[in-house]
Design a protein around this motif. Structure first.
Motif, mmCIF file in Angstrom:
data_model
loop_
_atom_site.group_PDB
_atom_site.id
_atom_site.type_symbol
_atom_site.label_atom_id
_atom_site.label_comp_id
_atom_site.label_asym_id
_atom_site.label_seq_id
_atom_site.Cartn_x
_atom_site.Cartn_y
_atom_site.Cartn_z
ATOM 1 N N ARG A 72 0.924 -1.294 -0.053
ATOM 2 C CA ARG A 72 0.085 0.115 -0.009
ATOM 3 C C ARG A 72 0.839 1.221 0.000
ATOM 4 O O ARG A 72 0.646 2.210 -0.679
ATOM 5 N N GLN A 75 2.344 1.669 -3.454
ATOM 6 C CA GLN A 75 1.282 2.245 -4.455
ATOM 7 C C GLN A 75 1.143 3.621 -4.144
ATOM 8 O O GLN A 75 0.760 4.406 -5.263
ATOM 9 N N LYS A 76 0.880 4.230 -3.049
ATOM 10 C CA LYS A 76 0.924 5.437 -2.737
ATOM 11 C C LYS A 76 2.028 6.401 -3.141
ATOM 12 O O LYS A 76 1.609 7.360 -3.977
ATOM 13 N N GLU A 77 3.125 5.658 -3.086
ATOM 14 C CA GLU A 77 4.386 6.539 -3.540
ATOM 15 C C GLU A 77 4.328 6.569 -4.846
ATOM 16 O O GLU A 77 4.741 7.682 -5.540
ATOM 17 N N GLU A 80 2.010 9.367 -6.136
ATOM 18 C CA GLU A 80 2.500 10.698 -6.013
ATOM 19 C C GLU A 80 3.550 10.817 -7.092
ATOM 20 O O GLU A 80 3.705 11.965 -7.520
#
Length: 100
Positions: A72, A75-77, A80
Motif C-alpha cells: 500500500r 502504491q501510494k508513493e 505521487e
C-alpha cells in the motif's frame, strides 16, 4: 424517517464479549443482555479466530499484514511520483512553447 445511528464498539468491548461468549451456553441470551445481535457476536468471534493479533484495528482501519502495508505504501508513493511527473511534463510543455 430517522436513520438509526450506527453504534461503534471498542476493541476491548469486542474482546470482552468474545470471552464471555465462550463461557456461556447461550449466545442469544448474552446478545440480548448486551443489546447486540447474536450474528454480530458470531462475526466478532470468527474475525478474532481468523487473526487474533490484527482483528479489530479500530476506526474502520483495515487490518493489513506487513506485506500488504508495504504494498500500500509503495502504491501510494508510485501514484505521487506519477502525479509529479505529469506536472513536470506540463511545465516543460508550457515553458518550451514560450522559450522557443
Amino acid at each position: 424517517m430517522d436513520k438509526q445511528e450506527r453504534r461503534t464498539f471498542t476493541k476491548e468491548f469486542k474482546l470482552d464479549v468474545i470471552q464471555q461468549s465462550y463461557h456461556r451456553e447461550n449466545i442469544v441470551e448474552l446478545a440480548h443482555e448486551l443489546d447486540l445481535r447474536p450474528q454480530l457476536i458470531y462475526k466478532w468471534r470468527a474475525k478474532y479466530r481468523q487473526n487474533p493479533t490484527q482483528s479489530f484495528p479500530g476506526k474502520g482501519v483495515e487490518a493489513l499484514t506487513p506485506q500488504e502495508e508495504k504494498m500500500r505504501a509503495l502504491q501510494k508513493e508510485n501514484a505521487e511520483l506519477k502525479m509529479e511527473r505529469d506536472i513536470l511534463k506540463k511545465a516543460i510543455g508550457i515553458f518550451g512553447k514560450n522559450g522557443g
